[in-house]
Design a protein around this motif. Structure first.
Motif, short mmCIF file in Angstrom:
data_model
loop_
_atom_site.label_atom_id
_atom_site.label_comp_id
_atom_site.label_asym_id
_atom_site.label_seq_id
_atom_site.Cartn_x
_atom_site.Cartn_y
_atom_site.Cartn_z
N MET A 171 0.84 -1.18 0.00
CA MET A 171 0.00 0.00 0.00
C MET A 171 0.89 1.24 0.00
O MET A 171 1.89 1.29 0.68
CB MET A 171 -0.92 0.02 1.21
CG MET A 171 -1.79 1.23 1.20
SD MET A 171 -2.72 1.54 2.71
CE MET A 171 -1.45 1.91 3.86
N ASN A 172 0.47 2.23 -0.72
CA ASN A 172 1.20 3.49 -0.81
C ASN A 172 0.68 4.44 0.27
O ASN A 172 -0.46 4.91 0.21
CB ASN A 172 1.02 4.10 -2.19
CG ASN A 172 1.87 5.32 -2.40
OD1 ASN A 172 1.75 6.29 -1.67
ND2 ASN A 172 2.74 5.27 -3.41
N VAL B 65 -7.84 4.48 -4.15
CA VAL B 65 -7.63 3.40 -5.12
C VAL B 65 -6.16 3.33 -5.53
O VAL B 65 -5.60 2.24 -5.64
CB VAL B 65 -8.57 3.58 -6.34
CG1 VAL B 65 -8.19 2.65 -7.47
CG2 VAL B 65 -10.03 3.36 -5.92
N LEU B 66 -5.54 4.49 -5.71
CA LEU B 66 -4.10 4.49 -6.01
C LEU B 66 -3.30 3.90 -4.85
O LEU B 66 -2.34 3.15 -5.07
CB LEU B 66 -3.61 5.92 -6.31
CG LEU B 66 -3.99 6.49 -7.67
CD1 LEU B 66 -3.64 7.97 -7.74
CD2 LEU B 66 -3.34 5.71 -8.79
N LEU C 81 -4.16 1.60 -2.89
CA LEU C 81 -4.31 0.14 -2.91
C LEU C 81 -3.56 -0.51 -4.07
O LEU C 81 -3.22 -1.69 -4.01
CB LEU C 81 -5.79 -0.23 -3.01
CG LEU C 81 -6.65 0.08 -1.79
CD1 LEU C 81 -8.11 -0.10 -2.12
CD2 LEU C 81 -6.22 -0.79 -0.62
N ASN C 82 -3.30 0.26 -5.13
CA ASN C 82 -2.77 -0.34 -6.36
C ASN C 82 -1.36 0.09 -6.73
O ASN C 82 -0.79 -0.49 -7.65
CB ASN C 82 -3.72 -0.05 -7.51
CG ASN C 82 -5.02 -0.80 -7.35
OD1 ASN C 82 -5.05 -2.01 -7.45
ND2 ASN C 82 -6.09 -0.06 -7.08
N VAL C 83 -0.81 1.09 -6.06
CA VAL C 83 0.53 1.56 -6.38
C VAL C 83 1.43 1.23 -5.20
O VAL C 83 1.18 1.67 -4.09
CB VAL C 83 0.55 3.08 -6.65
CG1 VAL C 83 1.97 3.58 -6.85
CG2 VAL C 83 -0.30 3.41 -7.87
N GLY C 84 2.45 0.42 -5.46
CA GLY C 84 3.36 -0.03 -4.41
C GLY C 84 4.03 1.08 -3.74
O GLY C 84 4.49 1.25 -2.73
#
Length: 135
Positions: A1-2, A129-130, A132-135
């Motif tokens: 998560m970022n 959402v970012l 959750l999806n961007v390391g």
């Protein structure tokens, strides 16, 4: 998560909750005042007829704000984080969709209120959402 995106997303969801709390107070608590009636474009002679609708509508807004706030609180706990982000996203999406309904009802008259109501939850959704999806 970022973490940066999670913080930004949480900040915008929090802002969206504050906007909806403000709308609640205007619709359910302060609707009798001439200033609030003017903000909503209600003529003084129509205010008493519209007041029950506004009161009810205000509570929809406070429930959305409470959902977003509860989601944010749960996001702060490790064991409840997944439930928290789901609740925060659901509340933000509901706020955003309410803004879409608002602008489609009267595009020229409702563009500004829809942007005020819809921009913070939209940005909150994007950043969460970012996160959750961007390391």
């Amino acid at each position: 998560m970022n973490s940066l995106f999670a913080i930004l997303g949480s900040a915008f969801v929090f802002l969206a909750a504050l906007v909806h709390l403000m709308i609640f107070f205007m619709e359910s608590v302060l609707f009798h005042t001439p200033r609030v009636q003017q903000i909503f474009g209600v003529r003084a002679q129509d205010a008493e007829i519209i007041k029950p609708w506004a009161y009810n509508q205000g509570f929809y807004n406070v429930f959305l704000a409470l959902g977003a706030g509860t989601g944010l609180v749960l996001m702060g706990t490790v064991s409840m984080w997944p439930a928290g982000i789901a609740l925060a996203l659901f509340a933000a999406l509901s706020m955003l969709l309410a803004a879409v309904v608002l602008i489609t009802s009267q595009p020229k008259q409702m563009a500004r209120p829809a942007i005020i109501q819809g921009a913070p939850p939209l940005l909150g959704i994007i950043f969460l959402v970012l996160a959750l999806n961007v390391g």
